[in-house]
Design an enzyme around this catalytic site. Structure first.
Site, PDB file in Angstrom:
ATOM      1  N   LYS A 133       0.870  -1.263   0.157  1.00  0.00           N
ATOM      2  CA  LYS A 133      -0.030  -0.033   0.201  1.00  0.00           C
ATOM      3  C   LYS A 133       0.808   1.150  -0.020  1.00  0.00           C
ATOM      4  O   LYS A 133       0.316   2.365   0.793  1.00  0.00           O
ATOM      5  CB  LYS A 133      -0.865  -0.034   1.128  1.00  0.00           C
ATOM      6  CG  LYS A 133      -1.950  -0.982   1.299  1.00  0.00           C
ATOM      7  CD  LYS A 133      -3.079  -0.908   2.422  1.00  0.00           C
ATOM      8  CE  LYS A 133      -2.376  -1.736   3.566  1.00  0.00           C
ATOM      9  NZ  LYS A 133      -3.336  -2.111   4.673  1.00  0.00           N
ATOM     10  N   ASP A 168      -6.052  -5.857  10.541  1.00  0.00           N
ATOM     11  CA  ASP A 168      -7.537  -5.161  10.481  1.00  0.00           C
ATOM     12  C   ASP A 168      -8.527  -6.168  10.217  1.00  0.00           C
ATOM     13  O   ASP A 168      -9.711  -5.726  10.799  1.00  0.00           O
ATOM     14  CB  ASP A 168      -7.542  -3.999   9.785  1.00  0.00           C
ATOM     15  CG  ASP A 168      -7.194  -3.985   8.306  1.00  0.00           C
ATOM     16  OD1 ASP A 168      -6.694  -5.190   7.950  1.00  0.00           O
ATOM     17  OD2 ASP A 168      -7.291  -3.023   7.495  1.00  0.00           O
TER      18      ASP A 168
HETATM   19 MG    MG Z   1      -9.163   0.751   8.186  1.00  0.00          MG
END
Ligand code: MG
Ligand code: ADP
Length: 423
Positions: A133, A168
């Site tokens: 990312k 996450d």
């Molecule tokens: Mg997030």
């Protein structure tokens, strides 16, 4: 998925999360959580209040603040990045009147949601395999993010103990399971994309740790890497250009077709190409249109949301924000159609991933899928497009698969996992 469960170093990493229990809904206490997703960095204080008096719904109270991680921090020195995290925590604690330096108070317990592929060796121990990312901060790959964060807290004299390292996806799954015990998948559709699910420990041949009493383990699939070999997904020439020019070429192939960091860039490449051939904007381009990553996926949302006859808001986006001198109604219709195609492709590929996991764990009769991330939350028609695709893939059973928005799951989940680890 089976290959990744059987052996290390496969395309799908299928990382055991060391989370072996879902919350019962009765957990209580106050915890801190840090959430580094990719675009946003949040500090949260999460108070778990256990089951409400009705016993039906568990209550969570939350205070949080978002900070922006600058590109300099993303690509600079790792110690600066982790010092920045510690500074944000200090600021948050001061603002909220929470003591963290006074030895008279107990240490604060913190769950760290660090959404990059880490091989874990304990609930609070792991090593970053490689950045994704757009992050490249030095001195972090191969290191334990928990230790780096704990060291930064020591440097800043904060009495905060990092109790859990959480992806996450895992946080989203656990947080939603606190409310709905049918939750078996946690999905992220934000800057990146990834999925975690509840697996039977006897289906993880590579697991050589102790067998948990639950017989289960949440597995972080790291599905964004799917088809790194480039043999399954139908790539366009635009996907290939995006990959070549990305910070991590040949990695995260599926993620690059699905997630928020990349959709706007795919669209930019298509529009720049159509402008260069004269098929759009009478052959006129703009500096914005020729600058990589200048179109945020949020602009595609805006384009898709315009249902006016003349596409007036699409005109604002193209002429004012992307600086195309003049657009025709036909140009704008084409641009909207391009957004639709890229957005729909993303949702359908995400649905294919969900269908694969739900089928794998035999939950086609009943499964809640908790989904967090701005792409799923804000992109028009995203959930409906996923549902349509699910119906095409698994038929009528799609009606048993509940796709639910699980906002803030990553923060709450980290706190819950810290609570489970701390118990
Ligand atoms: Mg997030
Ligand atoms: P993170 O992945 O860091 O946890 P988010 O879930 O907020 O953060 O996802 C951020 C991504 O979502 C960015 O890539 C951004 O382009 C995209 N995004 C933000 N707002 C929108 C929107 N309105 N529509 C579509 N995508 C959006």
């Amino acid at each position: 998925m089976d290959r990744g469960l059987a052996a290390p170093n496969q395309t799908l990493k299928m990382i055991p999360s060391f989370v072996v229990n879902l919350p019962k809904g009765s957990e209580t206490g106050t915890y801190l959580a840090l959430d580094l997703g990719g675009s946003n960095f949040r500090v949260c204080e999460v108070t778990l209040e256990g089951a409400g008096s009705s016993g039906a719904v568990s209550n969570v109270r939350m205070r949080q603040r978002k900070y922006v991680v600058s590109d300099d921090l993303k690509t600079g020195r790792g110690t600066d990045l982790f010092d920045f995290f510690a500074d944000c925590v200090r600021e948050f604690l001061v603002e909220n009147g929470i003591h963290a330096t006074d030895p008279a108070h107990n240490e604060l317990v913190l769950g760290f949601t660090f959404s990059f592929p880490c091989s874990q060796t304990a609930i609070n121990k792991g090593a970053l395999m490689h950045w994704t990312k757009g992050f490249t901060a030095s001195g972090v790959e191969g290191q334990d993010p928990v230790q780096l964060l704990q060291d930064a807290f020591h440097r800043k004299q904060l009495r905060v103990r990092v109790a859990s390292l959480v992806n996450d996806t895992v946080g989203t799954l656990v947080a939603h399971a606190y409310q709905d015990p049918s939750t078996h998948l946690g999905i992220i559709l934000g800057t990146g994309t990834n999925a975690a699910y509840v697996e039977r420990i006897d289906r993880i041949p590579k697991w050589d740790g102790p067998i948990p009493a639950s017989g289960k383990m949440i597995v972080n699939t790291e599905w964004g890497a799917f088809d790194q070999e480039g043999v399954v997904l139908p790539l366009t020439s635009y996907d290939s250009v995006l990959d070549r020019q990305s910070a991590h070429p040949h990695l995260q192939t599926y993620e690059k077709m699905v997630s928020g960091l990349y959709l706007g860039e795919v669209m930019r490449l298509v529009l720049a190409d159509l402008a260069s051939t004269g098929e759009l904007f009478r052959g006129v381009s703009s500096t914005v249109l020729t600058t990589p990553y200048s179109i945020d996926t949020a602009l595609m949302s805006r384009i898709e949301r315009d249902h006016s006859a003349e596409l007036a808001d699409v005109r604002v986006v193209l002429e004012d924000l992307i600086s195309i001198p003049k657009t025709s109604a036909e140009d704008r219709r084409i641009v909207k159609r391009v957004a639709e195609l890229i957005g729909t492709r993303s949702a359908r590929l995400a649905a294919a991933g969900v269908a694969a996991i739900v089928s794998k764990i035999n939950r086609l009769d009943d499964c809640t899928v908790a989904i967090d991330g701005s792409l799923f939350e804000h992109y028009p028609h995203y959930a409906n497009r996923m549902r349509d695709a699910l119906r095409e893939i698994v038929g009528i059973a799609a009606d048993n698969i509940l796709l639910v928005q699980a906002r803030d799951g990553s923060g709450q989940g980290a706190a819950l996992i810290a609570a489970l680890a701390d118990a």
